[in-house]
Design an enzyme around this catalytic site. Structure first.
Site, short mmCIF file in Angstrom:
data_model
loop_
_atom_site.label_atom_id
_atom_site.label_comp_id
_atom_site.label_asym_id
_atom_site.label_seq_id
_atom_site.Cartn_x
_atom_site.Cartn_y
_atom_site.Cartn_z
N SER A 132 0.83 -1.20 0.00
CA SER A 132 0.00 0.00 0.00
C SER A 132 0.86 1.25 0.00
CB SER A 132 -0.87 -0.02 1.26
OG SER A 132 -1.43 1.23 1.51
N TYR B 173 -2.87 -0.46 10.45
CA TYR B 173 -3.02 -1.07 9.12
C TYR B 173 -1.78 -0.78 8.27
CZ TYR B 173 -4.12 -1.23 4.18
OH TYR B 173 -4.05 -1.45 2.83
N LYS C 193 1.54 -3.32 6.70
CA LYS C 193 2.07 -3.38 5.34
C LYS C 193 3.59 -3.19 5.36
CE LYS C 193 -1.81 -4.09 3.19
NZ LYS C 193 -2.10 -5.43 2.68
#
Length: 347
Positions: free
Chosen positions: A129, A156, A160
């Site tokens: 991402s 989140y 990644k």
């Protein structure tokens, strides 16, 4: 068509996973989908079959369950590549439930990396991402792959970053695999057939489903978080990419990993190279569809980055991939999908 290799697609009934499965099958790959259906529906398999004429194999399995994942690889010994989508993915929720995100997103990857060499799986495409860039410094916009990875703004985003590091460390240790990290920007839209699309369970966490559900009257009002950012109209800037274009990037990446003498680890930004503000998206949606949206500004949201968009030149040149679909067509596809859901009585 000569059938190519078999690819394991984790999270394959999800939004990006389902569109990627379609493009893989269209390109001649066989697909095995693994998904625990925590944020998707098994009916998506029917949709994939309807579009491509081929029904992918499906196993309802949680990637965090090592024994169950090993059973899948035993059952399908011809799997040569993995595209790993399976992850929890809502920024806001990750701030509230960090441990859920660390368990789901990290354990699932570690399990795959442990099993791949044992079962002769040669390559992995990791669904990363643009959140790994945090809020890029002005001189790093648009963002290239060489821009510094910044401290994550959310758990989140941190998962990644951590997963990218885990893959890098694994390959550096001599693991007999290759990997491509695809750093997505903001995937939106739905398949042009309107047979598959983005269908989050419950209240959408992403902008476009919230836009289309508000336009349909399912949601009372769209809230645009923050109007005091340092951007032309005060709302956040993102690089919105059509999900089918994004799916095609995975096919190019898989072919590169399995069929070329490429480096063991490569990173590519997958975006359009153009930033849009949230308000521009609202305006563009209204223009593309002729539907008026009930929307209002709301306070800033925790974990949101002010502005980020891609420099996709590396993917354009090295992968031979380019985002080709206009914003107008992309937004129309999202609206056609929402209308199809209404026809079917789903929403």
């Amino acid at each position: 068509m000569i059938m190519k290799q078999t690819i394991l697609v984790t999270g394959g009934t999800g939004f990006i996973g389902s569109h990627t499965t379609v493009e893989l099958q269209n390109a001649g790959y066989k697909v095995v989908i693994v998904d625990n259906l925590s944020n998707s529906n098994e009916k998506v398999i029917d949709g994939i079959e309807k579009i491509t004429g081929i029904r992918p194999a499906f196993e309802k399995v949680d990637c965090c369950d090592l024994a169950a994942m090993e059973d899948v690889l035993r059952k399908y010994p011809d799997i040569e590549g993995v595209i790993h989508f399976a992850a929890s993915k809502a920024v806001g929720e990750s701030v509230e439930k960090p441990l859920l995100y660390y368990r789901n997103n990290i354990v699932s990857l570690v399990n795959l990396l442990e099993l791949m060499p044992k079962y002769g799986v040669k390559g992995i495409i990791f669904s990363s991402s643009c959140t790994v860039y945090g809020q890029p410094d002005p001189e790093n916009l648009p963002v290239t792959e060489d821009a510094p990875v910044k401290p994550a703004e959310s758990p989140y985003g941190n998962t990644k970053q951590i997963n990218e590091e885990i893959i890098r460390d694994d390959i550096n240790s001599g693991a007999p695999i290759k990997a491509i990290l695809l750093r997505y920007f903001n995937p939106i839209g739905s398949h042009p057939s309107a047979i598959i699309g983005e269908l989050p369970n419950g209240v959408p966490m992403n902008l476009i489903p919230y836009v289309t559900q508000t336009a349909m009257g399912i949601r009372e009002q769209l809230k645009v978080f923050g109007n005091d950012y340092n951007t032309p109209d005060g709302t956040c800037i993102r690089d919105y990419i059509y999900v089918v274009d994004l799916a095609k990037a995975h096919v190019k990446a898989m072919t590169r990993v399995l069929d070329t003498d490429s480096d063991k680890l490569e990173v590519f930004n997958v975006g359009t190279g153009h930033g849009c503000t949230t308000k521009e998206i609202v305006d563009a949606f209204q223009k593309a569809t002729g539907v008026k949206l009930n929307w209002a500004f709301a306070p800033r949201r925790a974990g949101d980055i002010e502005k980020v968009w891609a420099n996709p030149e590396k993917a354009n040149k090295v992968l031979g991939w380019k985002a080709e679909t206009s914003l107008e067509d992309t937004l129309k596809s999202a609206w056609n999908w929402q209308k199809k859901l209404r026809e079917e009585g789903i929403q």
